[in-house]
Scaffold this active site. Structure first.
Site, PDB file in Angstrom:
ATOM      1  N   LYS A  55      16.424  -5.877  52.925  1.00  0.00           N
ATOM      2  CA  LYS A  55      15.929  -6.534  54.145  1.00  0.00           C
ATOM      3  C   LYS A  55      16.645  -7.876  54.315  1.00  0.00           C
ATOM      4  O   LYS A  55      16.855  -8.603  53.326  1.00  0.00           O
ATOM      5  CB  LYS A  55      14.421  -6.744  54.001  1.00  0.00           C
ATOM      6  CG  LYS A  55      13.710  -7.272  55.247  1.00  0.00           C
ATOM      7  CD  LYS A  55      12.197  -7.319  54.991  1.00  0.00           C
ATOM      8  CE  LYS A  55      11.430  -7.811  56.230  1.00  0.00           C
ATOM      9  NZ  LYS A  55       9.987  -7.899  55.979  1.00  0.00           N
ATOM     10  N   SER A  94       7.120  -5.941  59.535  1.00  0.00           N
ATOM     11  CA  SER A  94       8.398  -6.492  59.911  1.00  0.00           C
ATOM     12  C   SER A  94       9.585  -5.785  59.234  1.00  0.00           C
ATOM     13  O   SER A  94      10.715  -5.998  59.646  1.00  0.00           O
ATOM     14  CB  SER A  94       8.452  -7.981  59.600  1.00  0.00           C
ATOM     15  OG  SER A  94       8.270  -8.206  58.242  1.00  0.00           O
ATOM     16  N   SER A 136       3.821  -5.793  56.003  1.00  0.00           N
ATOM     17  CA  SER A 136       5.186  -5.565  56.463  1.00  0.00           C
ATOM     18  C   SER A 136       6.027  -4.590  55.669  1.00  0.00           C
ATOM     19  O   SER A 136       7.129  -4.268  56.098  1.00  0.00           O
ATOM     20  CB  SER A 136       5.943  -6.904  56.548  1.00  0.00           C
ATOM     21  OG  SER A 136       5.412  -7.661  57.615  1.00  0.00           O
TER      22      SER A 136
END
Lengths: 94, 480, 484
Positions: free
Chosen positions: C79, C154, C178
């Protein structure tokens, strides 16, 4: 909870420049969220000393030994502006 | 109605740890900017703070030595404000649970003891250094240059209660605090290097008023002299305003060293909203009994304890205080010398006056390594017993500074031993009187000053050997 | 044959049996990315050049029998709020679009030491604030199951690439769900460890007391492998913990509590049915199902949306254009900072910063932030008490199946409600895992969430593996409009 949010002041504290449009929208959005907090604010919760940490992790203080991490070049590698090894910004008043 | 000032001091002490407060970057002084950095002290994304154990030991030591209550379950807080020299735009500090609270420090003001009450002692980190480029004045700079080597260095903030009553007291307090951190070996304590920085909060009020007046913060005092002058100026400024019924604004003012006035700093109005909240990156700081005990048991000798030792050796409070704040060698030498001579005052005067004075003239800050307490005591004893004159004593001291000598041997071989025999001196006095009858007449007519001239003649006759006070005494006797 | 949907241990066996080489696997994965990224947009950057060399090195190690461990040669996506030295860490924000990180996050150092290859950096909601990846400054990621729907957020990019097969596994970060919510939306496994077990050093902070890095994987065993290679005390993270002895929940004949408050209003019928279906499966394995009540979970959203913005308002203060970032000019440094932040941050980030600043400001602290901290402490007590009665807790991971783009972007409260089931685990710091177990009436993935007490991570993972073995769920979707 129905105190009107002084969005200009909050933006100043957060160093965020907002357009008038943004100010209006944010003031509405934030008020809506704050109203949602009403139930929580009204709860009668005991007044004990609370830790911000969910698990009460103990603090391990670090030994005072110096190490080298970033080189001078690495530290300045993302500088938007620099001169003679220093970061340069527009003048900052006190 | 009398107007009285109230002063509170906020002092930042730079700790002499090996690494920074929340990261392990080097704290060694360098003139290369941005050399000692890491993601944490540079405020890079993803970095985290880890507190320095030695810094906590140092602040605990300072808090204990100032008789503070130690907070055993404390925490760090974020103090939020935006400024370019603050890498995260918040400073990690302590808000409502500082390491030490409710302490006190014994000081000496005008030769008497006094106590300064300390409100709190807390831990925080230093900011980077800003240099404003441009025409030199802060408000016409064209840009600001930033060096973050200093960012993250451990600082202890010591805040007194607003109970200091005069500029002299404030100065004595800073001197005491400086000596304390030096003796505790937690800071270099050099004002000129910024190891110790202070701001003063000053207010005035009528004597019988219950409440304190509006407080004004004064910044930018870089020496003890500036501190004293700035406080005096500000007290006088506020007193004038109070007398004229003018409103004193709560603000921060800047001490102007050149103009010797305090002036308003433009941007600060009212108090800032720092939005303090406990730093979620740092768990609660629990200081165990073991941790505190270990520090208590290893406490060095405090300035107040040293001062008491000096007082017990026979010095006045003022002298004891001043020698305690002099370089270490002085106090140690004084102790040893006065132990041998049993004369504290004379030993004190020779060391702090004559020895220090001569060293200074030579540009030296400490005596040579061959100089011993025994040698000094010998010189003192030679002078005290009138074997040599004070002047000769100074001369021998000067020699001792240059090379290793034996004071008494030197005195003998350089014919410095004084003539103290009254018979011998009488002879010379009589001779001088015979040769100076006109002078005698003038003395008889009231020109007392000429007695000194005659004494000088006796000394000359003796080739400097005669004890001047004995000569004078005998001369006066003869004249009568 | 395609290997990009195999488990890590299956791949490792093929490597060791010399039936597959790391460079061959990497080519497959990279080709899969080439075929799918134009639709999915899961990766923001791909590290091809570096990986060709790394794969060759891994090949040699397996040839010589000197392979580093089970993760040697495995391509994993990261990420883009986790720092990798020498590469951009943008956090999907204009603020950092030109920022090249000079250091590795601790988890990256650990994975590098294991021989892991990083496929590249994945898309996220800007600064990890969001539940749909619609808040990315570089365009949204699409759900491989249905590109007209969000992948969740997210960590939407991380979840999507694992689902699509353009990485064997990925790392995400979880502050309020997330990792788990996008894993659920994309039909893969997402695990949030106990707070403090995985170092946060190098993870761009959103909410410091809530954030944790965790794996997103095709199966539970892969999560277990990744978790164990990343966990451990880190001297660079004061909130990371040393392992401690804790009473572990039972693996057999366990008592599992269905959280009553997370089976009520706001939860879709499909999601409720899924939990009930899984409950029956668990009973068939010999476990006992009960209903438990955790009343404060109803306050989760309020508590979270006070604590997280407050912490993030300070965490994001460092983005000012002084030392890095896309600077926008100003006459004074304050003006420069204001302008830089105005242009660099998207609307959701600005909103949360302002909300947090407000909650902490003079006069409001006690009523808002202070109150939220108290409520959080009480919630923790509730959970601790409940875990005296049960071994695990179960709930839906998300209130519904993946929603369509734009469906919730105009209704902030509805968007925030997507995290209703996941937020509690972050608030109390306890581990939680999301496992895909079935399909909704729309044919989209549904998952259940299992939670356990603090420091019981490996037991939770083992328990979940056992459940997984009796669940029938096929993970590889046919990507609409693309190659399957």
């Amino acid at each position: 909870m129905s105190d009107k949010i002084d969005i200009k002041n909050v933006a100043k504290l957060a160093a965020l420049k907002l357009t008038t449009e943004e100010e209006n929208k944010l003031e509405k959005d934030l008020s809506m969220i704050i109203d949602h907090f009403a139930a929580l604010s009204e709860m009668n919760l005991p007044d004990e000393k609370i830790s911000i940490h969910p698990l009460g992790t103990p603090l391990d203080l670090a030994d005072d030994e110096a190490i080298i991490f970033l080189s001078h070049e690495e530290a300045l590698s993302n500088a938007p502006e620099s001169s003679d090894g220093q970061f340069v910004v527009p003048p900052s008043l006190d | 109605m009398k107007i009285v000032p109230t002063i509170g001091m906020e002092t930042h002490v730079e700790l002499k740890t090996n690494s920074k407060m929340f990261c392990r970057c080097n704290v060694v002084e360098t003139d290369k900017p941005n050399e000692n950095l890491c993601p944490t002290c540079l405020g890079l994304p993803g970095s985290l703070p880890v507190p320095n154990k030695r810094a906590i030991e140092f602040i605990t030591l300072l808090a204990l030595s100032t008789k503070c209550q130690i907070t055993t379950d404390g925490m760090f807080h974020r103090k939020n404000y935006f400024y370019p020299d603050l890498p995260k735009n918040y400073q990690i500090s302590q808000f409502d649970l500082p390491v030490g609270t409710e302490g006190s420090l014994e000081i000496v003001v005008n030769g008497e003891f006094s106590t300064v009450e300390i409100e709190r002692v807390h831990m925080e980190e230093d900011t980077g250094k800003s240099t404003h480029i441009g025409s030199g004045r802060i408000d016409s700079a064209t840009s600001t240059h930033l060096d973050f080597n200093r960012a993250g260095i451990p600082l202890v903030e010591v805040v007194t209660k607003p109970l200091i009553k005069s500029s002299k007291e404030a100065v004595s307090y800073i001197e005491e605090l400086r000596q304390l951190v030096i003796d505790l070996d937690i800071s270099e304590g050099k004002l000129e290097k910024g190891n110790l920085r202070f701001d003063a909060n000053i207010s005035v009020a009528y004597e019988n008023d219950d409440e304190l007046g509006t407080k004004v913060e004064i910044k930018n005092m870089n020496s003890l002299r500036s501190l004293e002058k700035a406080i005096e100026y500000e007290i006088s400024r506020q007193t004038k305003m109070l007398n004229n019924n003018e409103t004193i604004i709560q603000e921060t003012r800047h001490w102007d060293e050149k103009k010797e006035v305090t002036s308003s700093m433009r941007s600060k109005e009212g108090s800032a909203d720092y939005r303090y909240f406990s730093d979620p990156d740092i768990p609660n700081m629990i200081l165990s009994e073991d941790f505190i005990d270990k520090i208590k048991n290893n406490m060095p000798v405090l300035p107040s304890e040293k001062r008491n030792t000096f007082i017990n050796s026979g010095l006045s409070i003022e002298d004891a205080n001043s020698i305690g704040k002099s370089p270490k060698w002085m106090g140690e030498l004084y102790k040893s010398v006065s132990d041998i001579t049993n004369d504290s005052k004379t030993s004190f005067n020779w060391i702090t006056g004559e020895l220090q004075g001569q060293l200074r003239k030579l540009g030296e800050t400490s005596p040579p390594e061959w100089m011993t307490a025994e040698q000094l005591a010998e010189i003192i004893s030679l002078v005290k017993s009138d074997k040599i004159s004070f002047t000769s004593g100074k001369e021998i001291l000067g020699e001792l500074i240059e090379e290793k000598i034996n004071p008494e041997e030197y005195a003998i071989s350089n014919k410095l031993i004084q003539e103290n025999d009254t018979e011998e001196i009488s002879k010379m006095v009589k001779e001088i009187i015979k040769e100076n009858s006109e002078v005698l007449e003038r003395i008889a007519n009231g020109e007392q000053k000429l007695i000194g001239f005659l004494v000088g003649q006796v000394i000359k006759l003796s080739k400097g050997k005669v004890n001047p006070s004995v000569a004078k005494e005998l001369l006066l006797k003869e004249i009568k | 044959m395609n290997h990009y949907k195999l488990s890590i241990s299956e791949i490792n066996k093929l490597f060791k049996d010399k039936k597959l080489k790391p460079s061959e696997l990497y080519s497959e994965v990279f080709e899969r990315a080439a075929n799918t990224e134009s639709i999915i947009h899961g990766h923001l950057t791909l590290f091809q050049d570096e990986n060709i060399k790394k794969a060759a090195d891994a090949d040699k190690r397996y040839e010589n029998g000197t392979e580093l461990g089970i993760l040697d040669g495995i391509p994993i996506a990261i990420k883009d709020n986790i720092n990798i030295a020498g590469y951009a860490t943008t956090c999907s924000s204009q603020m950092l679009s030109n920022y090249i990180s000079p250091y590795d996050a601790t988890v990256i150092t650990k994975l590098k030491d294991e021989g892991v290859m990083f496929t590249g950096k994945t898309n996220l909601d800007e600064f990890a604030m969001g539940s749909s990846t619609e808040n990315s400054a570089f365009g949204p990621t699409k759900n491989p199951w249905d590109p007209s729907r969000v992948p969740g957020g997210s960590s939407g990019g991380s979840a999507a690439v694992v689902s699509a097969g353009s990485a064997i596994a990925s790392l995400g970060s979880d502050t309020g769900g997330s990792i788990r919510q996008p894993a659920s939306f994309c039909g893969v496994v997402g695990f949030k460890p106990t707070y403090g077990t995985v170092s946060r050093f190098g993870l761009v902070a959103f909410a410091s007391s809530l954030d944790q890095i965790g794996p997103i994987t095709n199966n539970v065993e892969d999560s277990k492998i990744l978790f164990n290679s990343m966990k451990g005390f880190d001297p660079f993270d004061a909130t990371s913990r040393k392992e401690s002895k804790t009473k572990q929940p039972k693996l057999n004949n366990a008592k599992i509590g269905i959280i009553k408050e997370l089976m009520e209003d706001g939860i879709s019928e499909d999601a409720k049915l899924e939990v009930q279906k899984v409950a029956k499966l668990l009973e068939s394995q010999g476990h006992e199902i009960v209903e438990v009540s955790l009343p404060l979970t109803k306050m989760s959203i309020s508590i979270y949306y006070l604590i997280a913005p407050a912490e993030c308002s300070a965490n994001l203060s460092r983005f000012d254009g002084v030392r890095y970032g896309n600077r926008v000019a100003g006459n004074t440094s304050y003006e420069m900072m204001e302008n830089t932040r105005a242009e660099g941050f998207g609307p959701e980030v600005k909103k949360r910063i302002l909300l947090g600043t407000y909650a902490l400001s003079a006069g409001y602290y006690d009523a808002f932030y202070g109150q939220a901290l108290k409520a959080r402490a009480m919630m923790k007590k509730e959970f601790t008490e409940t875990y005296k009665e049960v071994d695990y807790l179960i709930s839906p991971t998300t209130p519904s199946d993946p929603f369509k783009f734009g469906e919730k972007s105009d209704n902030q409260l509805e968007m925030y409600m997507s995290d209703l089931c996941t937020i509690p685990a972050n608030l109390v710091g306890m581990p939680a895992i999301s496992i895909p177990t079935g399909l909704s009436s729309n044919g989209l993935p549904l998952s259940v969430q299992i939670m356990s007490p603090a420091n019981t991570d490996n037991t939770l993972l083992e328990f979940s593996q056992k459940l997984e073995s009796v669940v029938s769920f096929t993970s590889l979707p046919e990507i609409k409009g693309g190659v399957s």
